[in-house]
Design a protein around this motif. Structure first.
Motif, short mmCIF file in Angstrom:
data_model
loop_
_atom_site.label_atom_id
_atom_site.label_comp_id
_atom_site.label_asym_id
_atom_site.label_seq_id
_atom_site.Cartn_x
_atom_site.Cartn_y
_atom_site.Cartn_z
N ASP A 1 0.82 -1.23 0.00
CA ASP A 1 0.00 0.00 0.00
C ASP A 1 0.85 1.27 0.00
N ASP A 2 2.18 1.18 0.16
CA ASP A 2 3.01 2.37 0.03
C ASP A 2 2.89 2.90 -1.39
N ILE A 3 3.03 4.21 -1.54
CA ILE A 3 2.99 4.85 -2.85
C ILE A 3 4.41 5.25 -3.21
N VAL B 1 2.78 4.99 -8.26
CA VAL B 1 2.38 3.59 -8.33
C VAL B 1 2.17 3.09 -6.90
N ALA B 2 1.19 2.19 -6.73
CA ALA B 2 0.89 1.62 -5.42
C ALA B 2 1.50 0.23 -5.31
N VAL B 3 2.16 -0.03 -4.19
CA VAL B 3 2.77 -1.34 -3.96
C VAL B 3 1.67 -2.34 -3.61
N ASN B 4 1.53 -3.39 -4.44
CA ASN B 4 0.52 -4.43 -4.22
C ASN B 4 1.09 -5.63 -3.49
N SER B 5 2.35 -5.93 -3.76
CA SER B 5 2.98 -7.11 -3.17
C SER B 5 4.49 -6.94 -3.19
N ILE B 6 5.17 -7.57 -2.25
CA ILE B 6 6.63 -7.48 -2.14
C ILE B 6 7.19 -8.90 -2.16
N GLU B 7 8.08 -9.16 -3.12
CA GLU B 7 8.74 -10.47 -3.19
C GLU B 7 10.17 -10.31 -2.70
N ILE B 8 10.53 -11.09 -1.68
CA ILE B 8 11.89 -10.99 -1.15
C ILE B 8 12.79 -12.02 -1.83
N LYS B 9 14.07 -12.00 -1.51
CA LYS B 9 15.06 -12.82 -2.23
C LYS B 9 14.88 -14.32 -2.05
N THR B 10 14.09 -14.74 -1.05
CA THR B 10 13.81 -16.17 -0.87
C THR B 10 12.60 -16.60 -1.70
N SER B 11 12.07 -15.70 -2.54
CA SER B 11 10.88 -15.89 -3.38
C SER B 11 9.57 -15.84 -2.61
N ALA B 12 9.61 -15.56 -1.31
CA ALA B 12 8.37 -15.43 -0.53
C ALA B 12 7.76 -14.06 -0.76
N ARG B 13 6.43 -13.99 -0.63
CA ARG B 13 5.72 -12.71 -0.69
C ARG B 13 5.45 -12.25 0.73
N VAL B 14 5.77 -11.00 1.02
CA VAL B 14 5.62 -10.48 2.39
C VAL B 14 4.88 -9.15 2.36
N TYR B 15 4.37 -8.74 3.54
CA TYR B 15 3.63 -7.49 3.67
C TYR B 15 4.58 -6.29 3.80
N VAL C 1 14.33 -2.72 2.20
CA VAL C 1 14.63 -2.67 0.77
C VAL C 1 15.78 -3.60 0.42
N SER C 2 16.75 -3.75 1.31
CA SER C 2 17.92 -4.60 1.03
C SER C 2 17.55 -6.06 0.80
N ASP C 3 16.37 -6.50 1.27
CA ASP C 3 15.95 -7.90 1.12
C ASP C 3 15.00 -8.12 -0.07
N ILE C 4 14.63 -7.04 -0.76
CA ILE C 4 13.60 -7.14 -1.80
C ILE C 4 14.19 -7.58 -3.13
N GLU C 5 13.51 -8.56 -3.75
CA GLU C 5 13.85 -9.01 -5.10
C GLU C 5 13.03 -8.24 -6.13
N THR C 6 11.69 -8.19 -5.94
CA THR C 6 10.79 -7.53 -6.89
C THR C 6 9.64 -6.87 -6.14
N ILE C 7 9.30 -5.66 -6.58
CA ILE C 7 8.11 -4.97 -6.09
C ILE C 7 7.03 -5.12 -7.15
N TRP C 8 5.84 -5.56 -6.75
CA TRP C 8 4.71 -5.67 -7.66
C TRP C 8 3.80 -4.49 -7.36
N ALA C 9 3.50 -3.70 -8.39
CA ALA C 9 2.75 -2.47 -8.18
C ALA C 9 1.75 -2.26 -9.29
#
Length: 199
Positions: free
Chosen positions: A73-75, A83-97, A101-109
């Motif tokens: 939900d961050d903008i 863009v609004a953040v819908n989901s956060i994928e970290i480097k272990t491929s898990a999706r988290v709330y 930033v250092s652990d993030i692989e991909t931001i879905w927005a």
């Protein structure tokens, strides 16, 4: 950051200035001592971001500080567009709330400039009628709502969001992937009409 008098790590920030190195004026919450600290921020890093625009998605990179914490939900500002953040994928491929930033692989927005496109599926005992509707991003779908869509009236019995399936409660349109319902008699009063929103 410890208080130089009592070594407590509990403090209130009174003033903060600077961008790359922050000069902080702090007040210790234990003893009341006022002291200064300087924090040198790491350089921003490029983080991969996937922005959905209906059926299409666009890959890009956004510059963020590694010590920042990002939440769903961050903008974010991406070249002047929000863009609004819908989901956060970290480097272990898990999706988290939320995640540093250092652990993030991909931001879905998703783009804030566009309405939300939501799939609607109505089950006639095995025969499914599916449509897509464009609604305001903050529109709320609620389990139990009675909805008109064209010549069809149905009751919402579940909602599939980006994160999970809901059998009670509500979800904002921008996180809703699909709404599931069952048909009702035509003379039933409905909560809202999605007919003009059909794509």
């Amino acid at each position: 950051m410890k208080c130089p008098v009592c070594e407590s790590e509990s403090y209130e920030i009174l003033k903060s200035k600077g961008k790359h190195s922050k000069e902080l004026l702090l007040k210790c919450e234990e003893c009341g001592n006022i002291y200064r600290e300087t924090i040198i921020r790491e350089k921003p890093v490029d983080v991969r971001i996937v922005i959905s625009e209906f059926e299409k998605s666009k890959k890009d990179f956004v510059k963020l500080y590694p010590d920042e914490v990002l939440m769903v939900d961050d903008i974010l500002d991406l070249d002047g567009k929000e863009v609004a953040v819908n989901s956060i994928e970290i480097k272990t491929s898990a999706r988290v709330y939320r995640s540093p930033v250092s652990d993030i692989e991909t931001i879905w927005a998703s783009s804030m400039d566009m309405p939300a496109r939501v799939g609607i599926s109505v089950d006639f005992g095995g025969r499914i009628t599916s449509k897509k509707v464009d609604v305001d991003r903050d529109f709320e779908f609620t389990v139990g709502d009675i909805v008109k869509m064209g010549n069809l009236i149905f009751k919402i019995n579940s909602i599939k969001t980006i994160e999970r399936k809901l059998r009670k409660g509500f979800a904002k349109a921008y996180v809703t992937k699909r709404v599931y319902g069952r048909p009702l008699e035509e003379f039933v009063r409905y909560n809202y009409d999605l007919s003009p929103n059909i794509v």
